[in-house]
Design a protein around this motif. Sequence first.
Motif, PDB file in Angstrom:
ATOM      1  N   LEU A 110       0.827  -0.981   0.212  1.00  0.00           N
ATOM      2  CA  LEU A 110       0.234  -0.046   0.039  1.00  0.00           C
ATOM      3  C   LEU A 110       0.852   1.344  -0.153  1.00  0.00           C
ATOM      4  O   LEU A 110       0.408   2.374  -0.680  1.00  0.00           O
ATOM      5  N   VAL A 111       2.139   1.147   0.552  1.00  0.00           N
ATOM      6  CA  VAL A 111       3.009   2.288   0.697  1.00  0.00           C
ATOM      7  C   VAL A 111       3.327   2.441  -0.690  1.00  0.00           C
ATOM      8  O   VAL A 111       3.234   3.577  -1.345  1.00  0.00           O
ATOM      9  N   GLY A 112       3.745   1.653  -1.563  1.00  0.00           N
ATOM     10  CA  GLY A 112       4.153   1.419  -2.796  1.00  0.00           C
ATOM     11  C   GLY A 112       3.297   2.006  -3.946  1.00  0.00           C
ATOM     12  O   GLY A 112       3.076   3.049  -4.639  1.00  0.00           O
ATOM     13  N   LYS A 113       1.722   1.641  -3.661  1.00  0.00           N
ATOM     14  CA  LYS A 113       0.719   1.910  -4.410  1.00  0.00           C
ATOM     15  C   LYS A 113       0.301   3.146  -4.057  1.00  0.00           C
ATOM     16  O   LYS A 113       0.051   4.161  -5.087  1.00  0.00           O
ATOM     17  N   THR A 114       0.540   3.909  -2.805  1.00  0.00           N
ATOM     18  CA  THR A 114       0.124   5.158  -2.635  1.00  0.00           C
ATOM     19  C   THR A 114       0.881   6.145  -3.250  1.00  0.00           C
ATOM     20  O   THR A 114       0.637   7.430  -3.702  1.00  0.00           O
ATOM     21  N   PHE A 115       2.181   6.001  -3.246  1.00  0.00           N
ATOM     22  CA  PHE A 115       3.335   6.948  -3.479  1.00  0.00           C
ATOM     23  C   PHE A 115       4.141   6.814  -4.634  1.00  0.00           C
ATOM     24  O   PHE A 115       4.511   7.924  -5.192  1.00  0.00           O
ATOM     25  N   LEU A 116       4.259   5.768  -5.014  1.00  0.00           N
ATOM     26  CA  LEU A 116       5.244   5.517  -6.347  1.00  0.00           C
ATOM     27  C   LEU A 116       4.419   5.326  -7.758  1.00  0.00           C
ATOM     28  O   LEU A 116       3.528   4.620  -7.827  1.00  0.00           O
ATOM     29  N   SER A 117       5.054   6.141  -8.575  1.00  0.00           N
ATOM     30  CA  SER A 117       4.652   6.105 -10.098  1.00  0.00           C
ATOM     31  C   SER A 117       5.910   5.769 -10.732  1.00  0.00           C
ATOM     32  O   SER A 117       7.002   5.979 -10.101  1.00  0.00           O
ATOM     33  N   PRO A 118       6.066   5.106 -11.894  1.00  0.00           N
ATOM     34  CA  PRO A 118       7.269   4.572 -12.631  1.00  0.00           C
ATOM     35  C   PRO A 118       8.028   5.822 -12.404  1.00  0.00           C
ATOM     36  O   PRO A 118       7.920   6.959 -13.055  1.00  0.00           O
ATOM     37  N   GLY A 119       9.361   5.645 -12.182  1.00  0.00           N
ATOM     38  CA  GLY A 119      10.453   6.876 -12.281  1.00  0.00           C
ATOM     39  C   GLY A 119      10.677   7.503 -10.732  1.00  0.00           C
ATOM     40  O   GLY A 119      11.640   8.040 -10.626  1.00  0.00           O
ATOM     41  N   ASP A 120       9.747   7.496 -10.061  1.00  0.00           N
ATOM     42  CA  ASP A 120       9.683   7.900  -8.735  1.00  0.00           C
ATOM     43  C   ASP A 120      10.902   7.353  -7.649  1.00  0.00           C
ATOM     44  O   ASP A 120      10.974   6.400  -7.724  1.00  0.00           O
ATOM     45  N   ILE A 121      11.292   8.257  -7.089  1.00  0.00           N
ATOM     46  CA  ILE A 121      12.482   7.773  -6.336  1.00  0.00           C
ATOM     47  C   ILE A 121      12.147   7.543  -4.822  1.00  0.00           C
ATOM     48  O   ILE A 121      11.189   8.332  -4.087  1.00  0.00           O
ATOM     49  N   ALA A 122      12.479   6.743  -4.294  1.00  0.00           N
ATOM     50  CA  ALA A 122      12.436   6.168  -2.581  1.00  0.00           C
ATOM     51  C   ALA A 122      13.862   5.760  -2.004  1.00  0.00           C
ATOM     52  O   ALA A 122      14.750   4.873  -3.078  1.00  0.00           O
TER      53      ALA A 122
END
Length: 400
Positions: A110-122
């Motif tokens: 859910l963290v990934g789904k909520t915050f990340l789009s392709p190319g976003d940095i974590a």
Amino acid sequence: MSINTEEFYSVLASRMEASAIREILKLVQNPKVISLAGGMPDPKTFPIEDIKEITQDILSKNSARALQYSSTEGLPELRKCILEHLAKGGNNGELENIIISSGSQQGLDLVGKTFLSPGDIAIVELPSYLAALNAFYSYGGELVGVPMDEDGMRMDILEEKLIQFKNEGKKVKFIYTISNFQNPAGVTMSLARRKKIIEIAHKFNVFIVEDNPYEKLRFEGESIPSIYSLEKNGSVISLGTFSKILCPGLRLAWILGNKEIIRKMAILKQATDLCTSILNQLIASEYCKLGKLEENIKSNIQIYKKKRDVMLNALEKYFPKGATWTKPQGGFFVVATLPEYIDTKEMLKEAIEENVAYVPGAPFFADGKGQNTMRLSFCYPSEEDIKEGIKRIGNVIRRK
């Protein structure tokens, strides 16, 4: 002519690979193999009789509710129990600040789904929890690793990375850290670092995701306030789980954070499983109401501390000079570092032949390094198996 399935997979399905740990666990089905690989809790810590009694009582008195759908956010009584439990450590919140997830892995998803789009940095630790990396990768996240030392993530390097990305016009969505007894390294972030990571996150307008499954499993030393409890602006999302302090089979965990973020996660969770098992939530809720959770945690600490001590003593006795390892104050794991010429993935084949298994370290490193490291778990095997397993691995290393 058979259908070519590869042509039909989504980008996500094509990108995902099997977990290195899960693949290793397939290799150790032979009962002769001592596995120091998996992070499974010791079944002796499971309160089986209590759960039997509670489950029978629920099904006798409240079966209609127990077998029905529930709210996506989770049972209010369970969320209240968790909030009361967390408040003892200074982690305060209201019902709107918490959502129940089907295991902490769903929380990470859910963290990934909520915050990340392709190319976003974590930004993640080096090394970091493999299943978290996989969850973030699955949404196209670009994961950037920051090294750790004995006090946790290096704040000087973290700030350098954030300055670099700001100058390049790149958006960093969050910093992911396992603050206590980190998986895989066993390292705990110091209080000074916790305060500094908050300062840095505020400066660069970045969220912090604090994964905290092992916080209650401290064997020694002073407890350190969580990052969530120290930060007052709502930019920390905290993940916790019953898997390590009750039992993993209930698949119950929680996410604590900003009300707006929790609400968005609830909407996204609806597309995944509608709701987490209400029967399991009722079991955990009743267990907590009976005051048994704290008792179980104390018992677990005694069991795991003994096993940790056995592993550290065995490493001193059986591992050759040139090898080093972390010395965790709690949790489930130790990371050993071998001379650089040793590839622990290649060495695993020899270890399996000696009927012992570990997890090679490289998959835990977002930068592709760590080939000479291994994760060793002391949580599941018996004390005798820990001794013998370390001895066997030591013999394999000496032949290199």
